[in-house]
Design an enzyme around this catalytic site. Structure first.
Site, PDB file in Angstrom:
ATOM      1  N   CYS A   4       0.650  -1.219   0.024  1.00 50.41           N
ATOM      2  CA  CYS A   4      -0.003   0.079   0.079  1.00 50.41           C
ATOM      3  C   CYS A   4       0.827   1.306   0.032  1.00 50.41           C
ATOM      4  O   CYS A   4       1.684   1.240   1.080  1.00 50.41           O
ATOM      5  CB  CYS A   4      -1.006   0.011   1.252  1.00 50.41           C
ATOM      6  SG  CYS A   4      -1.925   1.585   1.295  1.00 50.41           S
ATOM      7  N   CYS A   7       0.461   3.659   3.176  1.00 53.32           N
ATOM      8  CA  CYS A   7       1.160   2.754   4.173  1.00 53.32           C
ATOM      9  C   CYS A   7       2.538   3.008   4.160  1.00 53.32           C
ATOM     10  O   CYS A   7       3.305   3.501   5.091  1.00 53.32           O
ATOM     11  CB  CYS A   7       0.751   1.306   4.413  1.00 53.32           C
ATOM     12  SG  CYS A   7      -0.866   0.919   4.853  1.00 53.32           S
ATOM     13  N   ASP A  30      -1.073  16.331  -1.970  1.00 55.73           N
ATOM     14  CA  ASP A  30      -1.266  15.595  -3.204  1.00 55.73           C
ATOM     15  C   ASP A  30      -0.026  15.897  -4.165  1.00 55.73           C
ATOM     16  O   ASP A  30       0.033  16.977  -4.554  1.00 55.73           O
ATOM     17  CB  ASP A  30      -2.699  15.589  -3.673  1.00 55.73           C
ATOM     18  CG  ASP A  30      -3.111  14.656  -4.563  1.00 55.73           C
ATOM     19  OD1 ASP A  30      -2.364  14.457  -5.644  1.00 55.73           O
ATOM     20  OD2 ASP A  30      -4.033  13.810  -4.468  1.00 55.73           O
ATOM     21  N   ASN A  87     -13.550   9.216  -1.919  1.00 56.98           N
ATOM     22  CA  ASN A  87     -14.016   8.390  -3.349  1.00 56.98           C
ATOM     23  C   ASN A  87     -14.079   6.781  -2.947  1.00 56.98           C
ATOM     24  O   ASN A  87     -12.957   6.439  -2.198  1.00 56.98           O
ATOM     25  CB  ASN A  87     -13.228   8.323  -4.497  1.00 56.98           C
ATOM     26  CG  ASN A  87     -12.802   9.791  -4.984  1.00 56.98           C
ATOM     27  OD1 ASN A  87     -13.812  10.631  -4.839  1.00 56.98           O
ATOM     28  ND2 ASN A  87     -11.694  10.149  -5.526  1.00 56.98           N
ATOM     29  N   GLY A  93     -13.879   6.300  -8.442  1.00 56.72           N
ATOM     30  CA  GLY A  93     -12.561   6.898  -8.591  1.00 56.72           C
ATOM     31  C   GLY A  93     -11.301   6.541  -7.615  1.00 56.72           C
ATOM     32  O   GLY A  93     -10.459   7.004  -7.685  1.00 56.72           O
ATOM     33  N   THR A  95      -8.263   5.114  -6.471  1.00 51.21           N
ATOM     34  CA  THR A  95      -7.214   4.382  -7.134  1.00 51.21           C
ATOM     35  C   THR A  95      -6.209   3.731  -5.892  1.00 51.21           C
ATOM     36  O   THR A  95      -5.616   2.956  -6.418  1.00 51.21           O
ATOM     37  CB  THR A  95      -6.730   5.218  -7.918  1.00 51.21           C
ATOM     38  OG1 THR A  95      -6.347   6.566  -7.280  1.00 51.21           O
ATOM     39  CG2 THR A  95      -7.408   5.865  -9.130  1.00 51.21           C
ATOM     40  N   HIS A  98      -6.829   2.631   0.306  1.00 51.16           N
ATOM     41  CA  HIS A  98      -6.382   2.818   1.955  1.00 51.16           C
ATOM     42  C   HIS A  98      -7.393   4.169   2.097  1.00 51.16           C
ATOM     43  O   HIS A  98      -7.354   5.009   1.280  1.00 51.16           O
ATOM     44  CB  HIS A  98      -4.958   3.190   1.938  1.00 51.16           C
ATOM     45  CG  HIS A  98      -4.574   3.526   3.432  1.00 51.16           C
ATOM     46  ND1 HIS A  98      -3.655   2.882   4.260  1.00 51.16           N
ATOM     47  CD2 HIS A  98      -4.980   4.473   4.287  1.00 51.16           C
ATOM     48  CE1 HIS A  98      -3.292   3.212   5.072  1.00 51.16           C
ATOM     49  NE2 HIS A  98      -4.244   4.301   5.426  1.00 51.16           N
ATOM     50  N   HIS A 100      -8.869   7.335   2.371  1.00 49.79           N
ATOM     51  CA  HIS A 100      -8.337   8.665   2.550  1.00 49.79           C
ATOM     52  C   HIS A 100      -9.215   9.871   1.976  1.00 49.79           C
ATOM     53  O   HIS A 100     -10.411   9.371   1.391  1.00 49.79           O
ATOM     54  CB  HIS A 100      -7.215   8.671   1.466  1.00 49.79           C
ATOM     55  CG  HIS A 100      -7.432   8.550   0.190  1.00 49.79           C
ATOM     56  ND1 HIS A 100      -7.439   7.123  -0.507  1.00 49.79           N
ATOM     57  CD2 HIS A 100      -7.448   9.396  -0.745  1.00 49.79           C
ATOM     58  CE1 HIS A 100      -7.740   6.998  -1.498  1.00 49.79           C
ATOM     59  NE2 HIS A 100      -7.703   8.525  -1.855  1.00 49.79           N
ATOM     60  N   HIS A 102      -9.704  13.604   0.381  1.00 50.98           N
ATOM     61  CA  HIS A 102      -9.275  15.004  -0.284  1.00 50.98           C
ATOM     62  C   HIS A 102      -9.525  16.267   0.443  1.00 50.98           C
ATOM     63  O   HIS A 102     -11.016  16.359   0.372  1.00 50.98           O
ATOM     64  CB  HIS A 102      -9.669  14.842  -1.545  1.00 50.98           C
ATOM     65  CG  HIS A 102      -9.102  13.738  -2.509  1.00 50.98           C
ATOM     66  ND1 HIS A 102      -7.928  13.547  -3.164  1.00 50.98           N
ATOM     67  CD2 HIS A 102      -9.544  12.394  -2.748  1.00 50.98           C
ATOM     68  CE1 HIS A 102      -7.872  12.595  -3.866  1.00 50.98           C
ATOM     69  NE2 HIS A 102      -8.704  11.708  -3.509  1.00 50.98           N
TER      70      HIS A 102
END
Length: 114
Positions: A4, A7, A30, A87, A93, A95, A98, A100, A102
């Site tokens: 990951c 991770c 990002d 997402n 979307g 990808t 894990h 998360h 935004h």
């Protein structure tokens, strides 16, 4: 999770531009921002997606949302506005599997969706 990417970022194996960290949450800029401010907020515990939240791990959502508030204040977008986006699943979307969020802002976003 050994494979990951988030991770690995949390563990310091891959560099990131850290914005915020607690014992439960890590946030970083990002690398492909969609807005002038675009930060990813991730739990340190590997949770694949929002669908994997359970009564045992859901408390991390409090930490994620408090982190979002602090980061927005720190980066100067709390008053002008921002989005907090998750997402969930490939069709939405996601990808990196894990959990998360935004945090995006720093511009008038109108109806634009990240």
């Amino acid at each position: 999770m050994n494979d990951c990417i988030f991770c690995k970022i949390i563990n310091g194996e891959i560099p990131s531009k850290k914005v915020y960290e607690t014992d439960k949450v890590y946030a970083f800029h990002d690398i492909n921002p969609e807005a002038p401010v675009h930060v990813l907020i991730v739990p340190k515990e590997h949770i694949a997606s929002h669908n994997e939240l359970s009564s045992e791990n859901v408390d991390v959502m409090k930490d994620i949302h408090l982190a979002a508030n602090e980061i927005a204040r720190k980066l100067g977008i709390s008053e002008s506005g921002y989005r907090l986006i998750n997402n969930c699943g490939a069709d939405a979307g996601q990808t990196v599997f894990h959990l998360h969020y935004h945090l995006a802002g720093g511009t008038a976003m109108g109806s634009k969706i990240l």
